[in-house]
Design a protein around this motif. Structure first.
Motif, PDB file in Angstrom:
ATOM      1  N   ARG A  75      34.904  40.649  34.949  1.00  0.00           N
ATOM      2  CA  ARG A  75      34.321  40.671  36.290  1.00  0.00           C
ATOM      3  C   ARG A  75      32.826  40.343  36.304  1.00  0.00           C
ATOM      4  O   ARG A  75      32.125  40.635  37.259  1.00  0.00           O
ATOM      5  CB  ARG A  75      34.577  42.030  36.935  1.00  0.00           C
ATOM      6  CG  ARG A  75      36.060  42.392  36.968  1.00  0.00           C
ATOM      7  CD  ARG A  75      36.348  43.688  37.661  1.00  0.00           C
ATOM      8  NE  ARG A  75      36.099  43.598  39.086  1.00  0.00           N
ATOM      9  CZ  ARG A  75      36.392  44.581  39.948  1.00  0.00           C
ATOM     10  NH1 ARG A  75      36.958  45.691  39.510  1.00  0.00           N
ATOM     11  NH2 ARG A  75      36.135  44.442  41.229  1.00  0.00           N
ATOM     12  N   ARG A 204      31.452  49.087  49.197  1.00  0.00           N
ATOM     13  CA  ARG A 204      32.796  49.277  48.623  1.00  0.00           C
ATOM     14  C   ARG A 204      32.943  48.462  47.345  1.00  0.00           C
ATOM     15  O   ARG A 204      33.515  48.949  46.352  1.00  0.00           O
ATOM     16  CB  ARG A 204      33.871  48.888  49.635  1.00  0.00           C
ATOM     17  CG  ARG A 204      34.057  49.889  50.769  1.00  0.00           C
ATOM     18  CD  ARG A 204      35.350  49.627  51.524  1.00  0.00           C
ATOM     19  NE  ARG A 204      35.349  48.317  52.182  1.00  0.00           N
ATOM     20  CZ  ARG A 204      34.921  48.111  53.423  1.00  0.00           C
ATOM     21  NH1 ARG A 204      34.434  49.114  54.137  1.00  0.00           N
ATOM     22  NH2 ARG A 204      34.973  46.895  53.944  1.00  0.00           N
ATOM     23  N   ARG A 205      32.437  47.242  47.343  1.00  0.00           N
ATOM     24  CA  ARG A 205      32.520  46.418  46.129  1.00  0.00           C
ATOM     25  C   ARG A 205      31.722  47.046  44.993  1.00  0.00           C
ATOM     26  O   ARG A 205      32.140  47.033  43.835  1.00  0.00           O
ATOM     27  CB  ARG A 205      32.022  44.998  46.413  1.00  0.00           C
ATOM     28  CG  ARG A 205      32.917  44.211  47.353  1.00  0.00           C
ATOM     29  CD  ARG A 205      32.665  42.715  47.266  1.00  0.00           C
ATOM     30  NE  ARG A 205      31.329  42.301  47.633  1.00  0.00           N
ATOM     31  CZ  ARG A 205      30.916  42.075  48.879  1.00  0.00           C
ATOM     32  NH1 ARG A 205      31.750  42.278  49.901  1.00  0.00           N
ATOM     33  NH2 ARG A 205      29.686  41.661  49.127  1.00  0.00           N
ATOM     34  N   ASP A 208      33.689  49.888  43.571  1.00  0.00           N
ATOM     35  CA  ASP A 208      34.830  49.393  42.802  1.00  0.00           C
ATOM     36  C   ASP A 208      34.381  48.895  41.436  1.00  0.00           C
ATOM     37  O   ASP A 208      35.029  49.167  40.414  1.00  0.00           O
ATOM     38  CB  ASP A 208      35.519  48.278  43.590  1.00  0.00           C
ATOM     39  CG  ASP A 208      36.702  47.694  42.836  1.00  0.00           C
ATOM     40  OD1 ASP A 208      37.652  48.450  42.558  1.00  0.00           O
ATOM     41  OD2 ASP A 208      36.674  46.493  42.511  1.00  0.00           O
ATOM     42  N   GLN A 211      33.457  51.851  39.175  1.00  0.00           N
ATOM     43  CA  GLN A 211      34.658  52.510  38.653  1.00  0.00           C
ATOM     44  C   GLN A 211      35.270  51.696  37.524  1.00  0.00           C
ATOM     45  O   GLN A 211      35.660  52.247  36.489  1.00  0.00           O
ATOM     46  CB  GLN A 211      35.671  52.700  39.770  1.00  0.00           C
ATOM     47  CG  GLN A 211      36.937  53.441  39.317  1.00  0.00           C
ATOM     48  CD  GLN A 211      37.900  53.672  40.460  1.00  0.00           C
ATOM     49  OE1 GLN A 211      37.845  53.005  41.488  1.00  0.00           O
ATOM     50  NE2 GLN A 211      38.803  54.615  40.300  1.00  0.00           N
ATOM     51  N   ALA A 212      35.333  50.385  37.686  1.00  0.00           N
ATOM     52  CA  ALA A 212      35.908  49.530  36.654  1.00  0.00           C
ATOM     53  C   ALA A 212      35.094  49.595  35.365  1.00  0.00           C
ATOM     54  O   ALA A 212      35.653  49.539  34.261  1.00  0.00           O
ATOM     55  CB  ALA A 212      35.983  48.089  37.151  1.00  0.00           C
TER      56      ALA A 212
END
Length: 250
Positions: A75, A204-205, A208, A211-212
């Protein structure tokens, strides 16, 4: 107690010699017999429970670190090149530092000056700011206000970011808007822009991605292939940037 028995039994199994293939299978003991063996083992060697817990924790930490590194590789483009994420330093810098932070986090505030010093000394670093407001509703207000300030120009955003990062005392909602006014922002417009769906979508991104990458607190940094949880000193920042530069594409 059941968890301890299970852990101790696992250790017992690990430490038992593997029977030779020619041996006949032994009679399977009953559950009660196994539990009694484990209880006796714990009574005689209680340290084995601590060893089992430490081994379990080490395996878990290793698995989480490996998963985070895979996520960083998979990512990276999203992490480093989100057009909505604020950027400081050199927009074309070959080394990218991604900073996850919360305006109400005292450790993030401590890192503010070292990060500024790093950017001033190294003009080849692009800093990507990732708001991660995890310390309550006031943190969310501060993050949304800072991101919305970009609609009034980069200088207004930088002024509010600086004010929020250097603010002392309780940074509540009233303080956020007071600082915004002092930074020269139109507060009425700022309040409207904070409701822009793109602001909430970016937060929100950010959550996310955190968390990843197994970033569970602030500050947190992604520098090259390194994930850095927590505050570090200026020397460590510079060393991580130098290491990332050696791996950057030429």
């Amino acid at each position: 107690m059941k968890r301890i028995l299970a852990l101790a039994l696992s250790v017992l199994v690990w430490t038992q010699p593997t029977p030779a293939p020619a041996q006949a299978p032994a009679q399977v003991p009953t559950r009660a017999a196994i539990e009694e063996i484990v209880r006796d083992l714990i009574r005689r060697e209680p340290e084995i429970v601590l060893e089992a817990l430490e081994a379990l924790e080490k395996r878990r930490d290793t698995a989480q670190a490996e998963q985070a590194k895979r996520a960083l590789a998979e990512r990276r483009r999203e992490l480093e090149n989100d057009p909505d994420a604020p950027v400081a330093g050199n927009p074309r810098g070959t080394v990218v530092v991604v900073e996850f932070f919360d305006y109400r986090c005292q450790f993030c505030k401590r890192m503010h000056e070292p990060v500024k010093q790093m950017l001033a000394a190294d003009r080849d670093v692009r800093l990507v700011r990732r708001d991660l407001p995890i310390l309550g509703p006031a943190s969310v207000v501060a993050a949304r206000a800072a991101l919305a300030a970009r609609a009034q120009g980069p200088q207004r955003y930088e002024a509010l970011h600086e004010a929020l990062m250097t603010a002392r005392g309780n940074l509540d909602e009233a303080a956020v808007f007071r600082l915004a006014a002092e930074a020269g922002l139109d507060v009425a417009r700022l309040r409207r822009d904070m409701e822009d769906p793109r602001v909430a979508a970016l937060l929100r991104r950010n959550a996310d991605l955190a968390q990843a990458l197994n970033i569970t607190g602030t500050p947190g940094y992604a520098i090259g292939e390194a994930l850095v949880p927590g505050a570090v000193d200026l020397g460590t920042l510079r060393a991580l940037v130098a290491e990332a530069r050696t791996r950057a594409p030429r």
